[in-house]
Scaffold this motif. Structure first.
Motif, short mmCIF file in Angstrom:
data_model
loop_
_atom_site.label_atom_id
_atom_site.label_comp_id
_atom_site.label_asym_id
_atom_site.label_seq_id
_atom_site.Cartn_x
_atom_site.Cartn_y
_atom_site.Cartn_z
N PHE A 113 0.79 -1.35 0.14
CA PHE A 113 -0.11 -0.06 -0.20
C PHE A 113 0.99 1.22 -0.21
O PHE A 113 0.75 2.15 -0.72
CB PHE A 113 -0.58 0.05 1.31
N ALA A 114 1.91 1.48 0.82
CA ALA A 114 2.64 2.47 0.85
C ALA A 114 3.45 2.84 -0.52
O ALA A 114 3.61 3.88 -0.69
CB ALA A 114 3.62 2.17 1.90
N GLN A 115 3.83 1.57 -0.96
CA GLN A 115 4.91 1.78 -2.11
C GLN A 115 3.61 2.21 -3.40
O GLN A 115 4.15 3.17 -4.25
CB GLN A 115 5.38 0.29 -2.74
N ALA A 116 2.44 1.95 -3.24
CA ALA A 116 1.49 2.46 -4.36
C ALA A 116 1.27 3.83 -4.09
O ALA A 116 0.74 4.69 -5.16
CB ALA A 116 0.17 1.59 -4.15
N GLN A 117 1.48 4.50 -3.10
CA GLN A 117 1.32 5.78 -2.93
C GLN A 117 2.55 6.79 -3.00
O GLN A 117 2.41 8.19 -2.92
CB GLN A 117 0.81 6.16 -1.32
N VAL A 118 3.80 6.08 -3.56
CA VAL A 118 4.91 7.08 -3.83
C VAL A 118 4.55 7.84 -4.96
O VAL A 118 4.15 7.55 -6.10
CB VAL A 118 6.28 6.06 -4.00
N GLY A 119 5.09 9.07 -4.79
CA GLY A 119 4.88 10.03 -5.88
C GLY A 119 3.55 11.04 -5.66
O GLY A 119 3.35 12.20 -6.15
N ASP A 120 2.72 10.50 -4.57
CA ASP A 120 1.47 11.35 -4.11
C ASP A 120 2.09 12.81 -3.60
O ASP A 120 3.10 12.89 -2.90
CB ASP A 120 0.65 10.65 -3.24
N ALA A 121 1.07 13.68 -3.32
CA ALA A 121 1.47 14.81 -2.75
C ALA A 121 1.45 14.57 -1.46
O ALA A 121 0.35 14.10 -0.76
CB ALA A 121 0.42 16.12 -3.15
N LYS A 137 8.49 17.44 -1.08
CA LYS A 137 9.12 16.03 -1.62
C LYS A 137 7.77 15.01 -1.97
O LYS A 137 7.65 14.36 -2.84
CB LYS A 137 10.07 15.61 -0.59
N GLY A 138 6.90 15.35 -1.07
CA GLY A 138 5.49 14.39 -1.28
C GLY A 138 5.77 12.98 -0.83
O GLY A 138 6.59 12.97 0.27
N VAL A 139 5.33 11.92 -1.00
CA VAL A 139 5.52 10.73 -0.57
C VAL A 139 6.59 10.12 -1.37
O VAL A 139 6.72 9.89 -2.71
CB VAL A 139 4.22 9.76 -0.82
N VAL A 140 7.74 9.65 -0.38
CA VAL A 140 8.83 9.07 -1.11
C VAL A 140 9.46 7.94 -0.58
O VAL A 140 8.99 7.70 0.60
CB VAL A 140 10.08 10.08 -0.90
N LYS A 141 10.22 7.19 -1.27
CA LYS A 141 10.94 5.91 -0.83
C LYS A 141 12.31 6.31 -0.67
O LYS A 141 13.07 6.92 -1.64
CB LYS A 141 10.68 4.72 -1.65
N ALA A 142 12.96 6.22 0.61
CA ALA A 142 14.31 6.87 0.76
C ALA A 142 15.07 5.84 1.90
O ALA A 142 14.61 5.07 2.36
CB ALA A 142 14.40 7.96 1.42
#
Length: 287
Positions: free
Chosen positions: A179-187, A268-273
């Motif tokens: 679920f979290a990965q599907a939101q990457v790039g959202d505001a 940055k919004g929703v990111v994976k880091a």
């Protein structure tokens, strides 16, 4: 007595044709005298013996003049009133024209301001998308660089990292991570809970909610919602927090392989880091 003697005559002397003088009254302020005489009066005619006074016309004319003056005054008053009404109408028309022009000016200014606001919003949205794209590119580049900087076993290490994330995220934890990965790039928008914009705790709460786990809404409460775990013993699905336990100001989801997903900030919004990118203060486990 001699027959030639003069005998006084008993006949009265012959009177000449009488004259009659008619004296008219004052008409319009002028004394007029009308004389009526015989057609052929002798030079030695007797003086006028009769005077006839004509009736005066002053009273009637004065009334006519008064009525005429009153009528003239009424006409003058009517014209003056009409002039005042015309002036008032002209002033009202001028005021209305000015008010209309001012209203049109304000409406035009409002329209332009709205256009400027829309343009600014579109520009900000474009900048946000560009920022997200840049962030994703930078993270991908960092990940590739970290993998490439290893020794001869770098390919194996990269493979192990990916497999670690996949293999460790099982069951409910895998659903949270997916679920979290599907939101990457959202505001990122403060107070938002999806579906296309989030704040940090809103994203964490939604990720666990879809597997039936009811988490508190804010970061402070989420940082003490489970069992405290060491940062050296993290598992996918653990909740990371920044700040003190019970007073945290930011949370995210650990997805394995030394990485996390979180709604960072408006730029940055929703990111994976990587954890090295922004080391957390602690973690709790709820699964």
């Amino acid at each position: 007595m001699s027959h030639t003697a003069q005998i006084p005559s008993h006949r009265k002397p012959r009177r000449s044709t009488p004259r009659v003088t008619l004296r008219a009254g004052v008409a319009g302020g002028v004394l007029s005298t009308i004389a009526v005489a015989g057609a052929a009066a002798p030079a030695n005619a007797e003086p006028v013996t009769e005077t006839i006074e004509m009736p005066t016309l002053t009273a009637g004319l004065a009334g006519d003049f008064a009525r005429s003056a009153d009528a003239t005054q009424r006409v003058a008053n009517t014209l003056d009133l009409q002039a005042q009404q015309d002036a008032a109408a002209a002033k009202a028309a001028k005021t209305a024209k000015t008010a209309k022009a001012e209203a049109e000016r304000k409406a035009e200014a409002k329209r332009k301001a709205e256009e400027a606001r829309v343009k600014a919003a579109k520009a900000a949205e474009a900048a946000e998308r560009a920022s997200r794209s840049t962030e994703r590119t930078a993270l991908a580049s960092t990940s590739n660089s970290d993998s490439g900087s290893s020794t001869g076993s770098s390919s194996s290490s990269s493979s192990n990292t990916v497999s670690e994330t996949t293999s460790q995220a099982t069951g409910s934890a895998a659903s949270v991570v997916a679920f979290a990965q599907a939101q990457v790039g959202d505001a990122y928008i403060m107070g938002s809970t999806g579906p296309n914009a989030w704040d940090c705790s809103g994203l964490v709460q939604a990720a666990f909610s879809q597997i039936g786990v009811d988490l508190p809404r804010v970061s402070q409460d989420q940082s003490v919602a489970g069992t405290q775990v060491s940062l050296d013993n993290l598992q996918p699905g653990d909740i990371l927090y920044w700040g003190g336990a019970g007073s945290a100001y930011h949370t995210a989801i650990y997805i394995g392989g030394g990485e996390f997903i979180g709604a960072q900030n408006p730029s940055k919004g929703v990111v994976k880091a990587s954890l090295d990118y922004d080391p957390p203060s602690g973690a709790v486990r709820v699964l």
